[in-house]
Design an enzyme around this catalytic site. Structure first.
Site, mmCIF file in Angstrom:
data_model
loop_
_atom_site.group_PDB
_atom_site.id
_atom_site.type_symbol
_atom_site.label_atom_id
_atom_site.label_comp_id
_atom_site.label_asym_id
_atom_site.label_seq_id
_atom_site.Cartn_x
_atom_site.Cartn_y
_atom_site.Cartn_z
ATOM 1 N N LEU A 38 -10.718 10.718 0.836
ATOM 2 C CA LEU A 38 -10.586 11.732 1.884
ATOM 3 C C LEU A 38 -9.780 11.211 3.065
ATOM 4 O O LEU A 38 -10.277 11.072 4.184
ATOM 5 C CB LEU A 38 -11.977 12.197 2.327
ATOM 6 C CG LEU A 38 -12.811 12.890 1.253
ATOM 7 C CD1 LEU A 38 -14.185 13.257 1.792
ATOM 8 C CD2 LEU A 38 -12.097 14.124 0.703
ATOM 9 N N THR A 39 -8.519 10.936 2.809
ATOM 10 C CA THR A 39 -7.589 10.622 3.885
ATOM 11 C C THR A 39 -7.233 11.924 4.596
ATOM 12 O O THR A 39 -7.424 13.019 4.053
ATOM 13 C CB THR A 39 -6.310 9.987 3.338
ATOM 14 O OG1 THR A 39 -5.662 10.939 2.476
ATOM 15 C CG2 THR A 39 -6.622 8.725 2.545
ATOM 16 N N TYR A 74 4.501 9.933 -10.703
ATOM 17 C CA TYR A 74 3.510 9.214 -9.898
ATOM 18 C C TYR A 74 2.593 8.393 -10.794
ATOM 19 O O TYR A 74 2.366 7.195 -10.551
ATOM 20 C CB TYR A 74 2.692 10.202 -9.066
ATOM 21 C CG TYR A 74 1.636 9.550 -8.209
ATOM 22 C CD1 TYR A 74 1.975 8.948 -7.000
ATOM 23 C CD2 TYR A 74 0.305 9.531 -8.605
ATOM 24 C CE1 TYR A 74 1.017 8.351 -6.204
ATOM 25 C CE2 TYR A 74 -0.663 8.937 -7.824
ATOM 26 C CZ TYR A 74 -0.308 8.345 -6.618
ATOM 27 O OH TYR A 74 -1.271 7.737 -5.844
ATOM 28 N N SER A 109 -3.531 3.445 -8.768
ATOM 29 C CA SER A 109 -4.167 4.752 -8.683
ATOM 30 C C SER A 109 -4.837 5.050 -10.005
ATOM 31 O O SER A 109 -4.397 4.581 -11.059
ATOM 32 C CB SER A 109 -3.133 5.844 -8.377
ATOM 33 O OG SER A 109 -3.697 7.136 -8.513
ATOM 34 N N ASN A 116 0.795 -1.220 0.000
ATOM 35 C CA ASN A 116 0.000 0.000 0.000
ATOM 36 C C ASN A 116 0.833 1.278 0.000
ATOM 37 O O ASN A 116 0.317 2.348 -0.311
ATOM 38 C CB ASN A 116 -0.931 -0.012 1.226
ATOM 39 C CG ASN A 116 -1.697 1.281 1.398
ATOM 40 O OD1 ASN A 116 -2.427 1.699 0.508
ATOM 41 N ND2 ASN A 116 -1.503 1.927 2.530
#
Length: 270
Positions: free
Chosen positions: A192-193, A158, A145, A90
């Protein structure tokens, strides 16, 4: 309860955000969980919270940019619980200041993100797979992602690294499927971390919500439940897939939200 009963799960980047949510869900459903994170104090706090709620967890330091650290985290898991049957790769980083367009990006940042975002997935799998074979099988889940599927004006490294994660997932699934090892990925959209909420202004969060098919943005548990499913025997015939968990943000013609707003305003003004 018991969807992953007695499975042994190593979860990287589990001291916060998506990793933390996933660790708590996995423990609640019966897994023995190893919380691996660079923030070892935070990892210990998460393990303590899980134990206080009746689950089983322990913490280990992890520097995802170092091969030896990844190997040690896998060996720690096996030494602590006797095996490893679930690996959730992760850990991932992004840098909005250095990871720019291809002409202006910092090339050292390219190398750093490829190392941490992509190579760590390779290494975690490399070290866990022999133990999973001995255990009779296992499930590897990787965090990709939506940046690996849709381009942007910045974050070139990224996006490329996460596209690599999605494709590496297929290779692992192909190469070790006959050993009863499944490998899948999850591609989050905006989630929404705490990191996202602290770094993105409310107006930016509203823009994302505007272009979602659903009327809200995602939360860490939305990814956690997907990982839980992929780790469980409920997903025993699913491998080599990347599941997009993004609220329908990328499914429509990109003009649809603005066109709908334009038509609504026209009707209101009639």
């Amino acid at each position: 309860m018991g969807r992953v009963q007695d499975k042994v799960a190593l979860i990287t980047g589990a001291a916060s955000g998506i990793g933390l949510a996933t660790a708590k869900l996995m423990a609640k459903e019966g897994a023995k969980v190893v919380i691996a994170d660079f923030n070892i104090e935070g990892a210990k706090e998460v393990a303590a919270e899980i134990k206080a709620e009746g689950g089983e967890a322990t913490a280990v330091f992890l520097d995802a940019g170092q091969e030896d650290s990844i190997k040690e985290a896998v060996e720690f898991t096996v030494n602590t619980y006797g095996t490893i049957t679930v690996l959730y790769n992760n850990v991932g980083l992004t840098n909005l200041k250095k990871d720019l367009d291809v002409v202006n990006m910092d090339l050292d940042e390219w190398d750093r993100l490829m190392n941490i975002n992509l190579k760590s997935v390779l290494l975690g799998s490399r070290f866990a797979i022999p133990h999973m074979i001995k255990a009779g099988g296992g499930s590897i889940i990787n965090t990709a992602s939506m940046a690996g599927f849709a381009s942007d004006s910045i974050r070139s490294a990224y996006g490329a690294s996460k596209a690599g994660v999605a494709h590496l997932t297929k290779y692992i699934a192909t190469q070790y499927g006959k050993d009863n090892i499944r490998c899948n990925a999850v591609a989050p959209g905006l989630i929404l971390t705490p990191a996202a909420e602290n770094s993105l202004p409310p107006a930016m969060l509203e823009i994302f919500k505007k272009y979602n098919a659903l009327p809200y943005n995602g939360e860490p548990n939305d990814i956690g439940y997907t990982v839980l499913f992929l780790a469980s025997d409920e997903a025993k015939y699913i491998t080599g897939q990347t599941i997009k968990v993004e609220g329908g943000h990328y499914i429509a013609n990109p003009t649809i939200a603005d066109v709908n707003e334009l038509m609504k305003n026209a009707q209101d003004n009639q």
